[in-house]
Design an enzyme around this catalytic site. Structure first.
Site, mmCIF file in Angstrom:
data_model
loop_
_atom_site.group_PDB
_atom_site.id
_atom_site.type_symbol
_atom_site.label_atom_id
_atom_site.label_comp_id
_atom_site.label_asym_id
_atom_site.label_seq_id
_atom_site.Cartn_x
_atom_site.Cartn_y
_atom_site.Cartn_z
ATOM 1 C CG HIS A 1 -0.233 0.192 2.581
ATOM 2 N ND1 HIS A 1 0.351 -0.847 3.226
ATOM 3 C CD2 HIS A 1 0.167 1.301 3.311
ATOM 4 C CE1 HIS A 1 1.005 -0.559 4.222
ATOM 5 N NE2 HIS A 1 0.691 0.637 4.413
ATOM 6 C CG ASP B 1 1.771 5.226 4.850
ATOM 7 O OD1 ASP B 1 1.467 4.038 4.779
ATOM 8 O OD2 ASP B 1 2.736 5.656 5.211
ATOM 9 C CG HIS C 1 4.819 1.112 2.810
ATOM 10 N ND1 HIS C 1 4.691 2.269 2.379
ATOM 11 C CD2 HIS C 1 4.517 0.912 3.877
ATOM 12 C CE1 HIS C 1 3.670 2.802 3.333
ATOM 13 N NE2 HIS C 1 3.686 1.892 4.369
ATOM 14 N NE ARG D 1 2.373 6.545 8.952
ATOM 15 C CZ ARG D 1 1.611 5.426 8.280
ATOM 16 N NH1 ARG D 1 1.586 4.455 7.940
ATOM 17 N NH2 ARG D 1 0.148 6.062 8.268
HETATM 18 C C1 SIN Z 1 3.390 1.463 7.893
HETATM 19 O O1 SIN Z 1 2.611 1.264 6.840
HETATM 20 O O2 SIN Z 1 3.732 2.551 7.936
HETATM 21 C C2 SIN Z 1 4.126 0.581 8.621
HETATM 22 C C3 SIN Z 1 4.810 -0.199 7.956
HETATM 23 C C4 SIN Z 1 5.475 -1.408 8.965
HETATM 24 O O3 SIN Z 1 4.856 -1.601 9.867
HETATM 25 O O4 SIN Z 1 6.480 -2.025 8.559
#
Ligand code: SIN
Length: 323
Positions: free
Chosen positions: A123, A125, A273, A290
């Site tokens: 996805h 973000d 990611h 984050r």
């Molecule tokens: C995210 O999507 O920001 C989390 C990524 C992760 O948990 O590795």
């Protein structure tokens, strides 16, 4: 954006981490205020490599936020999170156990379902917002000894890898992005009810022109893109399957093994990611935090802007209705 210090003669070191994406940045302590030249060098590396990694850093919530603000204004934690850490409304907690304690099993089940999903949770973000974040900065505080890696893919390289006629065809298309679309938690879970109480839907160009680099990126992702508009369901499914095959090709990706103190900063306009999907198998806790940089409405190659269908633009404002 906050003021920066006067320029210093020192520069960062940038070491590419994979063929198309990712670089390790060293020679900078990001817990301290940065001078303008260093901010510019980090920004340039971000735009060139799409995701950059800093190792052995010692950020807390306050210095994480301060680091992020040197690159743009920050969003509220997350459109569906009403409980950021006290005094730090910009911080989004990424920790399955924290989510389970607060929202029940829905979040975990969503991750588990991703293990059986064709494209397994890739996805970008918050693309259901009309202005998806420009960038995300994730820091690891507690990580398992092994397992729990994250992968990123370069959506500009994926676009460039397509044939010219295919790129020309995609340039005119738009797609709906919906929170609670393809990658929804089980509908009876409190987490799903929260999502339903806060609808977030936007239509974006399938190909986005990056506002800084001018690169074209394939701006669809299996986590949030529900369908391509103005084509039949069958056509949409076939096209998205083809595009997801492209964006998840190994050669466009990089994989990060986290350690406490690792920070990843990605260009959310040019990457997707993949977080670990097997969170229940991890030996030990995985707690990351984050912050996200407020983004703008994407624009396609023909100048067409994204459209808001439901919800609000994603900004610093807390806007979460509990179910
Ligand atoms: C995210 O999507 O920001 C989390 C990524 C992760 O948990 O590795």
């Amino acid at each position: 954006m906050t003021d920066t210090l006067p320029d210093s003669p020192t520069t960062i070191s940038v070491r590419p981490a994979a063929t198309h994406i990712g670089a390790d940045i060293s020679g900078v302590d990001i817990s301290q205020p940065l001078d303008g030249r260093t901010v510019q060098e980090i920004t340039d590396a971000l735009h060139r490599y799409k995701v950059i990694f800093f190792r052995g850093q010692s950020l807390d919530h306050a210095s994480h936020i301060a680091f992020g603000r040197q690159f743009g204004d920050l969003t509220y934690a997350h459109p569906h999170d009403e409980a950021p850490p006290d005094g730090f409304p910009e911080i989004f907690t990424v920790d399955p156990q924290w989510h389970r304690a607060r929202y029940g099993d829905g979040y975990i089940k969503q991750k588990q379902r991703r293990q059986f999903h064709y494209v397994t949770g890739w996805h970008t973000d918050i693309t259901p917002a009309v202005n998806p974040p420009a960038g995300s900065i994730l820091r690891a505080e507690v990580v398992p000894e092994y397992g729990g890696d994250t992968m990123w893919t370069n959506l500009a390289a994926a676009y460039q890898g397509l044939s010219a006629p295919m790129r020309a065809f995609l340039n005119q298309l738009r797609a709906e992005h919906r929170y609670g679309g393809p990658d929804n938690p089980p509908p009876d879970s409190p987490y799903a009810k929260r999502i339903m109480a806060n609808p977030l839907v936007a239509i974006h160009p399938v190909v986005r022109v990056h506002p800084v680099t001018g690169e074209r990126t394939l701006f669809v992702n299996p986590g949030f893109t529900s369908h391509i508009v103005d084509v039949s369901h069958r056509e949409s499914v076939a096209l998205l399957d083809m595009l997801y095959d492209e964006i998840t090709r190994t050669e466009y990706t990089v994989r990060l093994r986290w350690e406490p103190g690792t920070v990843a900063f990605w260009d959310n306009r040019a990457t997707a990611h993949l977080a670990p999907t097997n969170v229940e198998d991890l030996t030990g806790r995985r707690t990351l935090y984050r912050v996200t940089l407020i983004g703008e409405c994407p624009v396609g190659p023909n100048g067409q802007e994204s459209e808001l269908v439901a919800g609000e633009p994603f900004t610093a404002t807390r806007n979460v209705a509990t179910a």
